[in-house]
Scaffold this motif. Structure first.
Motif, mmCIF file in Angstrom:
data_model
loop_
_atom_site.group_PDB
_atom_site.id
_atom_site.type_symbol
_atom_site.label_atom_id
_atom_site.label_comp_id
_atom_site.label_asym_id
_atom_site.label_seq_id
_atom_site.Cartn_x
_atom_site.Cartn_y
_atom_site.Cartn_z
ATOM 1 N N GLU A 1 43.873 39.693 28.003
ATOM 2 C CA GLU A 1 44.649 39.492 29.218
ATOM 3 C C GLU A 1 43.765 39.917 30.389
ATOM 4 O O GLU A 1 43.396 41.090 30.496
ATOM 5 N N LYS B 1 43.183 40.323 34.398
ATOM 6 C CA LYS B 1 43.998 40.448 35.601
ATOM 7 C C LYS B 1 43.236 41.115 36.733
ATOM 8 O O LYS B 1 42.227 41.781 36.515
ATOM 9 N N GLN B 2 43.777 40.899 37.935
ATOM 10 C CA GLN B 2 43.207 41.497 39.130
ATOM 11 C C GLN B 2 44.009 42.746 39.475
ATOM 12 O O GLN B 2 45.241 42.728 39.454
ATOM 13 N N SER B 3 43.317 43.821 39.782
ATOM 14 C CA SER B 3 43.982 45.079 40.122
ATOM 15 C C SER B 3 44.425 45.053 41.586
ATOM 16 O O SER B 3 44.043 44.169 42.352
ATOM 17 N N PHE C 1 38.686 43.272 38.987
ATOM 18 C CA PHE C 1 39.202 42.611 37.790
ATOM 19 C C PHE C 1 39.017 43.495 36.560
ATOM 20 O O PHE C 1 38.077 44.288 36.491
ATOM 21 N N PHE D 1 40.374 43.683 32.010
ATOM 22 C CA PHE D 1 41.060 42.994 30.920
ATOM 23 C C PHE D 1 41.549 43.990 29.884
ATOM 24 O O PHE D 1 41.050 45.111 29.792
ATOM 25 N N LYS E 1 35.699 38.270 38.791
ATOM 26 C CA LYS E 1 36.339 37.719 37.594
ATOM 27 C C LYS E 1 35.266 37.325 36.575
ATOM 28 O O LYS E 1 35.428 37.550 35.380
ATOM 29 N N LYS F 1 44.090 34.993 28.615
ATOM 30 C CA LYS F 1 45.229 34.669 29.474
ATOM 31 C C LYS F 1 45.056 35.352 30.819
ATOM 32 O O LYS F 1 44.769 36.542 30.878
ATOM 33 N N ASP F 2 45.255 34.598 31.892
ATOM 34 C CA ASP F 2 45.268 35.194 33.223
ATOM 35 C C ASP F 2 46.646 35.788 33.457
ATOM 36 O O ASP F 2 47.659 35.138 33.246
ATOM 37 N N ALA F 3 46.664 37.058 33.863
ATOM 38 C CA ALA F 3 47.955 37.725 34.104
ATOM 39 C C ALA F 3 48.299 37.705 35.583
ATOM 40 O O ALA F 3 47.482 37.557 36.424
#
Length: 107
Positions: free
Chosen positions: A4, A6-8, A13, A15, A34, A105-107
């Motif tokens: 997963e 994601k950006q904080s 970024f 995972f 990313k 998966k992008d969250a």
């Protein structure tokens, strides 16, 4: 099992590697981009199946956890805190089993 990405809140970024039960079994550091985080996932896929890349540690609270390191010694990911060394070792086995996932998966 999947990664997963994601950006904080700070714009960086990171995972998580999740097991089939959706439990987080490894968390990355924060990356500036990313693309760098995606490179980190590739590094977990490459290094996560080899026992020699895992370092079992104990936090100041006494709880065991582990780090996954690349061949250059840099930490790629860190586990949660566990209640026992046996549980931490089970976590390592789970990373070894799930690290080859190509699902991101992008969250």
């Amino acid at each position: 099992m999947s990664y997963e990405l994601k950006q904080s809140a700070s714009g960086k970024f990171m995972f998580n590697l999740k097991a089939a039960n959706h439990q987080v079994i490894l968390t990355s550091q924060l990356y500036e981009s990313k693309g760098s985080a995606q490179n980190g996932i590739s590094s977990v896929q490459k290094h996560g199946s080899d026992d020699k890349n895992f370092e079992l540690k104990t936090a100041t609270s006494g709880q065991p956890y582990f780090n996954l390191k690349a061949s250059n010694g840099q930490v790629i990911g860190k586990s949660e805190m566990y209640n026992s060394e046996a549980a931490a070792k089970n976590g390592i086995e789970s990373v070894k089993k799930n690290c080859s996932s190509t699902v991101i998966k992008d969250a």
